[in-house]
Design a protein around this motif. Structure first.
Motif, PDB file in Angstrom:
ATOM      1  N   GLU A  68      -5.895   3.058   5.958  1.00 57.52           N
ATOM      2  CA  GLU A  68      -6.897   4.403   5.276  1.00 57.52           C
ATOM      3  C   GLU A  68      -5.469   5.039   4.565  1.00 57.52           C
ATOM      4  OE1 GLU A  68      -9.664   5.807   3.882  1.00 57.52           O
ATOM      5  OE2 GLU A  68      -9.539   4.431   4.589  1.00 57.52           O
ATOM      6  N   THR A  69      -5.260   5.266   3.151  1.00 53.55           N
ATOM      7  CA  THR A  69      -4.344   5.977   2.387  1.00 53.55           C
ATOM      8  C   THR A  69      -4.930   6.730   1.180  1.00 53.55           C
ATOM      9  OG1 THR A  69      -4.110   4.045   0.391  1.00 53.55           O
ATOM     10  CG2 THR A  69      -2.666   4.297   1.724  1.00 53.55           C
ATOM     11  N   ASN A  70      -4.133   7.526   1.101  1.00 50.95           N
ATOM     12  CA  ASN A  70      -5.109   8.461  -0.022  1.00 50.95           C
ATOM     13  C   ASN A  70      -5.801   8.457  -1.062  1.00 50.95           C
ATOM     14  OD1 ASN A  70      -5.202  10.972  -1.430  1.00 50.95           O
ATOM     15  ND2 ASN A  70      -3.458  12.063  -0.533  1.00 50.95           N
ATOM     16  N   PRO A  71      -4.905   7.657  -1.910  1.00 53.55           N
ATOM     17  CA  PRO A  71      -5.416   7.087  -3.037  1.00 53.55           C
ATOM     18  C   PRO A  71      -6.673   6.249  -2.449  1.00 53.55           C
ATOM     19  CG  PRO A  71      -3.823   5.923  -3.450  1.00 53.55           C
ATOM     20  CD  PRO A  71      -3.470   7.229  -1.686  1.00 53.55           C
ATOM     21  N   ARG A  72      -6.386   5.403  -2.040  1.00 52.90           N
ATOM     22  CA  ARG A  72      -7.818   4.928  -1.116  1.00 52.90           C
ATOM     23  C   ARG A  72      -9.506   5.583  -1.264  1.00 52.90           C
ATOM     24  NH1 ARG A  72      -6.027   0.766   1.655  1.00 52.90           N
ATOM     25  NH2 ARG A  72      -5.771  -0.151  -0.453  1.00 52.90           N
ATOM     26  N   SER A  73      -7.921   6.865  -0.713  1.00 55.41           N
ATOM     27  CA  SER A  73      -9.955   7.478   0.059  1.00 55.41           C
ATOM     28  C   SER A  73     -10.387   7.853  -0.930  1.00 55.41           C
ATOM     29  CB  SER A  73      -9.493   8.849   1.294  1.00 55.41           C
ATOM     30  OG  SER A  73      -8.043   8.755   1.268  1.00 55.41           O
ATOM     31  N   VAL A  74      -9.205   8.939  -2.089  1.00 57.99           N
ATOM     32  CA  VAL A  74     -10.290   9.158  -3.192  1.00 57.99           C
ATOM     33  C   VAL A  74     -10.965   8.756  -4.179  1.00 57.99           C
ATOM     34  CG1 VAL A  74      -9.072  10.409  -5.653  1.00 57.99           C
ATOM     35  CG2 VAL A  74      -7.969  10.938  -2.790  1.00 57.99           C
ATOM     36  N   SER A  75     -10.461   7.488  -4.329  1.00 60.27           N
ATOM     37  CA  SER A  75     -11.298   6.621  -4.809  1.00 60.27           C
ATOM     38  C   SER A  75     -12.766   6.165  -4.466  1.00 60.27           C
ATOM     39  CB  SER A  75     -10.748   5.002  -4.974  1.00 60.27           C
ATOM     40  OG  SER A  75     -10.180   4.512  -3.901  1.00 60.27           O
ATOM     41  N   VAL A  76     -12.461   5.816  -2.607  1.00 59.92           N
ATOM     42  CA  VAL A  76     -14.241   5.793  -2.479  1.00 59.92           C
ATOM     43  C   VAL A  76     -15.013   6.900  -2.217  1.00 59.92           C
ATOM     44  CG1 VAL A  76     -15.530   5.744   0.162  1.00 59.92           C
ATOM     45  CG2 VAL A  76     -13.094   4.217  -0.522  1.00 59.92           C
ATOM     46  N   VAL A  99      12.068   6.745  -4.339  1.00 62.69           N
ATOM     47  CA  VAL A  99      10.890   5.570  -3.743  1.00 62.69           C
ATOM     48  C   VAL A  99      11.152   4.232  -3.881  1.00 62.69           C
ATOM     49  CG1 VAL A  99       8.728   8.008  -4.083  1.00 62.69           C
ATOM     50  CG2 VAL A  99       9.705   5.810  -5.975  1.00 62.69           C
ATOM     51  N   PHE A 100      12.087   4.217  -4.465  1.00 64.07           N
ATOM     52  CA  PHE A 100      12.391   2.219  -3.779  1.00 64.07           C
ATOM     53  C   PHE A 100      12.580   1.932  -2.219  1.00 64.07           C
ATOM     54  CE2 PHE A 100      14.146   2.010  -8.562  1.00 64.07           C
ATOM     55  CZ  PHE A 100      12.275   2.474  -9.078  1.00 64.07           C
ATOM     56  N   THR A 101      12.220   0.763  -2.220  1.00 62.76           N
ATOM     57  CA  THR A 101      12.918   0.294  -1.326  1.00 62.76           C
ATOM     58  C   THR A 101      13.845  -1.244  -1.584  1.00 62.76           C
ATOM     59  OG1 THR A 101      10.530   0.573  -0.271  1.00 62.76           O
ATOM     60  CG2 THR A 101      11.934  -1.142   1.280  1.00 62.76           C
ATOM     61  N   ASP A 142       3.225   6.415  -0.423  1.00 62.92           N
ATOM     62  CA  ASP A 142       2.203   6.050  -0.594  1.00 62.92           C
ATOM     63  C   ASP A 142       1.627   5.138  -2.233  1.00 62.92           C
ATOM     64  OD1 ASP A 142       1.290   4.876   1.921  1.00 62.92           O
ATOM     65  OD2 ASP A 142       0.013   6.392   2.043  1.00 62.92           O
ATOM     66  N   LEU A 143       2.507   6.455  -2.600  1.00 62.36           N
ATOM     67  CA  LEU A 143       1.921   6.963  -4.291  1.00 62.36           C
ATOM     68  C   LEU A 143       3.084   6.597  -5.006  1.00 62.36           C
ATOM     69  CD1 LEU A 143      -0.214  10.040  -3.203  1.00 62.36           C
ATOM     70  CD2 LEU A 143      -1.083   8.073  -5.173  1.00 62.36           C
ATOM     71  N   GLY A 144       4.092   5.586  -4.386  1.00 63.13           N
ATOM     72  CA  GLY A 144       4.852   5.218  -5.023  1.00 63.13           C
ATOM     73  C   GLY A 144       5.129   4.872  -6.785  1.00 63.13           C
ATOM     74  N   PHE A 196      -0.135   1.430  -4.495  1.00 67.72           N
ATOM     75  CA  PHE A 196       0.817   2.368  -5.384  1.00 67.72           C
ATOM     76  C   PHE A 196       1.844   1.975  -5.027  1.00 67.72           C
ATOM     77  CE2 PHE A 196      -3.251   4.577  -6.792  1.00 67.72           C
ATOM     78  CZ  PHE A 196      -3.024   4.649  -8.458  1.00 67.72           C
ATOM     79  N   ARG A 197       2.157   1.657  -3.807  1.00 69.72           N
ATOM     80  CA  ARG A 197       3.915   1.486  -2.578  1.00 69.72           C
ATOM     81  C   ARG A 197       4.133   0.432  -2.733  1.00 69.72           C
ATOM     82  NH1 ARG A 197       4.859   3.391   3.545  1.00 69.72           N
ATOM     83  NH2 ARG A 197       2.921   3.078   3.375  1.00 69.72           N
ATOM     84  N   LEU A 198       5.917   0.712  -3.340  1.00 71.59           N
ATOM     85  CA  LEU A 198       6.403  -0.372  -4.333  1.00 71.59           C
ATOM     86  C   LEU A 198       6.633  -1.690  -3.354  1.00 71.59           C
ATOM     87  CD1 LEU A 198       8.726   1.826  -6.540  1.00 71.59           C
ATOM     88  CD2 LEU A 198       7.616   0.014  -6.667  1.00 71.59           C
ATOM     89  N   SER A 199       6.524  -1.231  -1.682  1.00 67.88           N
ATOM     90  CA  SER A 199       6.643  -2.084  -0.925  1.00 67.88           C
ATOM     91  C   SER A 199       5.625  -3.107  -0.717  1.00 67.88           C
ATOM     92  CB  SER A 199       7.373  -1.311   0.583  1.00 67.88           C
ATOM     93  OG  SER A 199       6.670  -0.245   1.338  1.00 67.88           O
ATOM     94  N   ASP A 200       4.640  -2.447  -0.412  1.00 68.48           N
ATOM     95  CA  ASP A 200       3.154  -2.750  -0.509  1.00 68.48           C
ATOM     96  C   ASP A 200       2.737  -3.859  -1.392  1.00 68.48           C
ATOM     97  OD1 ASP A 200       2.699  -1.716   1.665  1.00 68.48           O
ATOM     98  OD2 ASP A 200       0.793  -0.446   0.631  1.00 68.48           O
TER      99      ASP A 200
END
Lengths: 171, 182, 376, 360
Positions: free
Chosen positions: B142-150, D109-111, D132-134, D193-197
């Motif tokens: 569960e992440t921030n953008p995901r919950s927002v978009s849901v 925010v780089f990995t 999460d929002l990288g 949005f996360r760079l490592s993801d």
């Protein structure tokens, strides 16, 4: 058909890649930089450098060099008439190298070959007075200090046995 | 506790820069303080854990709209700024209203409960086994953008679409106005 | 709908023109040229040229020097095409004194002239490309120019301002090995020019920057008195080498490249083709080098007969003319120089109408001015 | 060895008591590395441009010219700091700072590789804050870079910088949009949005995202070159036309802009590998750890691979600079709005189609 090939050319930038190939080609070629103070230029024989005068050869009375100089930077003082019969050498000879254009017209006009260009081209001085040549400083010992360089064959040649020298004398 | 202190500081700064927007004489100074205000609002959102909103705030308002404002301000004639006055007679009434507003919100602020603020940065990617499913495991998190978009595409779909229609109308209107000949 | 704006908009949305000084220290004006631009946004409404920052009074200066003394000074007009300037003044004085120049000397002059034209065009190519932003081309152009300077140094003893020809002929024959070195250089230059054409001519950015920019029509170009590649880019076939032949040029076979639209790209193509033609001429001259004397019979003290004379050569920038009025002494009574850069610069007004600032830079590059020549 | 480990564990326990210390140390190391890279990319560019132009480039200060950046910095530091009379002094002094911080903040925010495992089993990540929002954070931060340029141009009180800033503002606005859209296509492929993801997704799918998003990659390259203000889009500082927004700046303030610009180059060429070229994934070897390699070896190789990829990207940018002429202002905007934007949008649809139909 032509439109399609034009479109393909438009989106694949072939001419831009060709240009990049040109720069890449020069990337791997020999570099032309001369690293000046470490690596001095090889000068051709005819280089017009700083002016030097062989005072013994000068007959001073003609003053052709003085007359032809466009900048008026040469001043010749011939000896008085009674002395001139025996010794024609100038009493004083000034060249303001600061104003000299290195055009070589004084050398052309000299009938005895007393005035000539040397290969000294580093004319940077701290005090401009160093560029004012007089009778003491103008003569120059060619054999001792300087070598002429034969530019076209890229071989250092001492001035005395330069082939160009002979060739030029004959002209 | 620390969060509360930070919130108060940031809020005070936002108020300060907002006052700067209306009280600076020079339009560029106003614009710059509005820019800083926008950035601080972004920080405010961040402190509440709304990272997505914070990023969008900075990107859209600070990065996009402020640039247009600034460009508009910079390339207009600024000679009249020496004779402008930014206050007028209604200012006193406005001051009274603002004080009342602050009193109301201050009362609300100190007499209500806020959700606990979570730590923002979470680093949970740990390399265990290198299988593809493991690697894509973040898709279930569960992440921030995901919950927002849901939320946006389920509960608030109709307002979202309505907003998009509104924006389209605005774009068409802008084009219509900017067109040289109609 | 009525095109006129409503009254409140007129008051609020009034835009003003902006005056921008381009120069005299602007890098793209190739020297100390100043253009006062009246701008609407980035579009040029009006251009006002200011010249004279490099005025050295050479025409007046000439009245106080003898014909011989003057020769090295005219090198300094167009310092990128020194030998061509030299040919102009030397030719004018020879015409005035009715001196016969030996055929071998004429051939030598043609070779050196064309080498100088190559050098000047290469320098133009380098700086013009730099103006439009192609940075490497600057160094390529200067690199190709370097062997020419070396050849000049080996022959004349000077690199940039060689004081090439004395009145009445040439000083010395080419030194030993010079001809071979020259041929080698020309052979190496040809594929290099092809390379540069791949780098720029086909490049879409270059084409977009140059095609349709700075257009001047045939009629306008003639009316403004333009000359050289700037004129030929508009499609007017006028080359002094062909139209008013001088020196040994009638003996050589060469083409005069012409443009069609008269825009920056056409002028660019013209000069590029001209470089190839110059190579052709030099090769012909080296092949057909006659035997004989070099120095003409020039008197040591030149007293010119009364009268006036006008002699033009095709310099790298256009038609370069020397007009001498002689009062019978060894100094000119009046000397006027018709310098191509100065007259070509007039065309800038017409070319830059409605152009952008960036176009303006490209146009100045394309007419190839040298401020030493504009201001004299 | 044991004493070293003991020492380390005491340091570690001390650091764990104050987690802020870890962040500070990481930030210090990161900024140090970034500054060093920025300093040397200026030298690398000058020398490589020299090679492309068949000359040698600066090679006099130190062996191979390696101390040149220090000399440059020293020179800028010693120059007189001029504030023009006609300027707005406060904004004039503030503008370099505005320009300076965004590219450096973006590095947070780089990995750079998979985590480093200490002998006692604790892992350390090669990132300051892998949030999460990288990508979104990067976009937000880099959109702030415009303000430095606008304010610098306006506050100088001179016309040439004004033109420069007008141009750069409209250019950056125009190219921000296709840049973001092309990045969004990658985000869509990865689903995060996360760079490592994003890197992990590329490892999981066993192909790099420049293959499905090839159009997006081209758009990214072109618009990032424009965002970096480099040839053929170097209008904000087209030195032969308007000189640029920093015309009136001198000394340290100019150096700020200069460093910011090159930090931007480093930043964009480090972002590209993470998004499109698999980041710290080692090409052709899908998973070294599967062959039983020690995780630390994997992470070291990952750093090397990341560095190599971003170096290649930066070299390509330099090569482009060595070759091409510059676009004109109106042509540049036309390309941004009328060519790249529709292409980037179309790419979004293409990638969505690939994701929907080919990968399920």
């Amino acid at each position: 058909m032509e439109a399609i090939s034009k479109f393909i050319r438009m989106i694949t930038f072939p001419e831009l890649f060709k240009g990049m190939a040109v720069t890449a080609k020069y990337f791997f070629q020999r570099k032309v930089t001369e690293q000046y103070p470490d690596q001095k230029t090889i000068l051709p024989y005819r280089t017009k450098g700083k002016l030097h005068v062989d005072i013994d050869k000068c007959i001073s009375l003609c003053r052709f060099c003085e007359k032809v100089c466009p900048e008026g930077c040469i001043k010749v003082f011939p000896p008085p008439k009674e002395l001139a019969k025996t010794d024609k050498r100038p009493v004083e000879f000034y060249i303001n190298q600061e104003h000299c254009l290195h055009c070589g017209m004084c050398v052309d006009s000299c009938s005895t070959g007393a005035i000539h260009h040397s290969d000294e081209y580093e004319l940077v001085v701290i005090d401009f007075k160093e560029l004012l040549g007089d009778k003491e400083t103008l003569p120059y010992d060619m054999i001792k200090k300087h070598y002429r360089w034969n530019y076209l064959e890229n071989v250092p040649v001492k001035i005395k046995d330069s082939p160009l020298k002979e060739e030029e004398k004959s002209q | 506790m620390m969060m509360t202190v930070l919130l108060i500081i940031v809020g005070a700064l936002i108020a300060l820069f907002a006052i700067g927007v209306v009280s600076f004489k020079h339009p560029v100074a106003s614009a710059v303080s509005l820019l800083v205000g926008f950035l601080l609002v972004g920080v405010f959102y961040l402190l509440y854990g709304a990272e997505f909103v914070a990023a969008v705030q900075v990107m859209v308002y600070a990065g996009g709209i402020m640039v247009l404002y600034l460009m508009g301000v910079l390339f207009t004639d600024n000679e009249w700024i020496h004779v402008t006055r930014q206050t007028h007679l209604q200012a006193w009434i406005g001051l009274v209203l603002i004080l009342a507003f602050f009193a109301f919100f201050g009362h609300k602020l100190f007499h209500s409960e806020y959700p606990a603020i979570e730590n923002v940065a979470s680093q949970t990617v740990v390399q265990k086994e290198n299988k593809a499913e493991e690697k894509l495991g973040y898709l279930k998190r569960e992440t921030n953008p995901r919950s927002v978009s849901v939320k946006l595409f389920s509960d608030y779909l109709i307002p979202f679409e309505a907003a998009s229609v509104l924006l389209t109308v605005a774009v068409v209107g802008g084009i219509f106005l900017a067109k040289k000949e109609v | 709908m009525n095109a006129e704006k409503p009254s409140y908009m007129r008051e609020v949305l009034e835009t003003r023109e902006m005056e921008l000084n381009m120069g005299p220290q602007h890098p793209a004006t190739h020297g100390v040229y100043r253009a006062i631009l009246t701008l609407d946004g980035e579009r040029i409404m009006k251009l006002n040229s200011v010249v004279g920052y490099l005025h050295r009074g050479i025409e007046k200066w000439a009245e106080y020097r003898t014909y011989q003394q003057g020769v090295p000074i005219y090198d300094r007009l167009d310092y990128l095409g020194a030998v061509l300037n030299n040919h102009g003044i030397v030719g004018a004085v020879e015409k005035l004194l009715q001196l016969e120049v030996p055929r071998k000397a004429e051939y030598q002059r043609v070779i050196c002239d064309e080498l100088q034209r190559l050098a000047s065009h290469l320098m133009w190519f380098a700086t013009h490309a730099l103006d439009i932003g192609a940075m490497s081309v600057l160094f390529y152009g200067v690199r190709e120019r370097e062997p020419i300077m070396d050849l000049f140094e080996a022959h004349f003893g000077q690199r940039l301002l060689p004081n090439a020809y004395p009145i009445g002929g040439c000083r010395l024959d080419f030194p030993k090995g010079w001809t071979e070195a020259c041929r080698k250089f020309l052979k190496a230059l040809k594929p290099r020019i092809d390379d540069y054409e791949t780098l720029l001519t086909g490049n879409r950015m270059w084409r977009q920057r140059t095609i349709g920019v700075g257009v001047i029509s045939k009629e306008d170009a003639i009316a403004y008195g333009l000359s050289g590649p700037t004129l030929r880019g508009s499609g007017v076939c006028f080359d002094v080498r062909r139209s008013i032949p001088y020196s040994a040029y009638p003996e050589f076979d060469f083409e005069i490249p012409l443009g069609t639209n008269g825009d920056v790209f056409d002028r660019y193509l013209c000069r590029m083709k001209e470089m190839r033609q110059s190579i052709r001429i030099i090769e012909q001259a080296l092949d057909g080098m006659p035997e004989g004397d070099l120095k003409g019979k020039a008197p040591k003290i030149m007293r010119a007969p009364m009268g006036e004379v006008y002699f033009t050569v095709e310099a790298a920038k256009g038609q370069l003319g020397y007009y001498i009025v002689s009062d019978g002494t060894d100094k000119p009574y009046r000397l006027h120089i018709k310098s191509p850069s100065f007259i070509n610069l007039q065309g800038l007004n017409r070319m830059s109408e409605g152009a952008l600032i960036a176009d303006m830079v490209a146009i100045i590059g394309s007419i190839d001015i040298v401020l030493g020549e504009v201001d004299r | 060895m044991d004493t070293l480990l003991n020492l380390w564990s005491t340091i570690e326990s001390w650091m764990l008591a104050f987690p802020v210390v870890i962040y500070l140390v990481k930030i210090g190391i990161l900024l140090g590395c970034v500054f060093a890279v920025v300093a040397y990319i200026t030298l690398a560019e000058r020398r490589l441009l020299g090679f492309y132009q068949s000359r040698l480039g600066p090679n006099r200060v130190g062996p191979l010219g390696l101390i040149q950046p220090v000399a440059d910095g020293l020179k800028c530091f010693l120059k007189e700091d001029i504030v023009p009379l006609n300027s707005n002094p406060l904004l004039f002094r503030l503008a370099p700072v505005f320009a300076f911080f965004p590219p450096f903040a973006g590095f947070a925010v780089f990995t750079f590789a998979l985590p480093w495992v200490m002998p006692n089993g604790r892992t350390y990540h090669y990132s300051v804050a892998d949030v999460d929002l990288g990508v979104l954070f990067i976009m937000a931060i880099s959109s702030l870079g415009i303000f430095g340029l606008i304010l610098a141009g306006w506050s100088s009180g001179s016309k040439y910088p004004l033109f420069g800033s007008l141009r750069s503002a409209s250019q950056m606005l125009a190219y921000e949009v296709p840049l973001t859209l092309s990045v969004i296509s990658v985000v869509m492929m990865a689903g995060s949005f996360r760079l490592s993801d994003i890197v992990a997704a590329q490892q999981a799918y066993k192909f790099y995202f420049f293959i499905p998003c090839i159009i997006g990659f081209v758009v990214y390259f072109i618009s990032s070159v424009a965002e970096m203000n480099r040839t053929p889009f170097d209008l904000p500082e087209g030195e032969s036309e308007i000189i640029g927004f920093h015309t009136e700046y001198s000394g340290m303030r100019f150096a700020f802009f200069f460093v910011a610009e090159y930090a931007n180059v480093v930043f964009i060429s480090m972002l590209a590998p993470a998004l499109f070229l698999g980041g710290y994934d080692i090409p052709f070897v899908n998973d070294l750890a599967l062959y039983g390699a020690h995780p630390n070896i994997v992470s070291i190789l990952g750093v090397c691979s990341y560095a190599a990829k971003s170096t290649i990207f930066a070299l390509f940018v330099i090569w482009v600079r060595a070759t091409f002429p510059r676009y004109r202002y109106d042509q540049l905007l036309k390309i941004g709005w009328l060519v790249l934007l529709p292409i980037a949008l179309a790419n979004l649809f293409v990638v969505a189609g690939i994701k929907l139909f080919l990968l399920k």
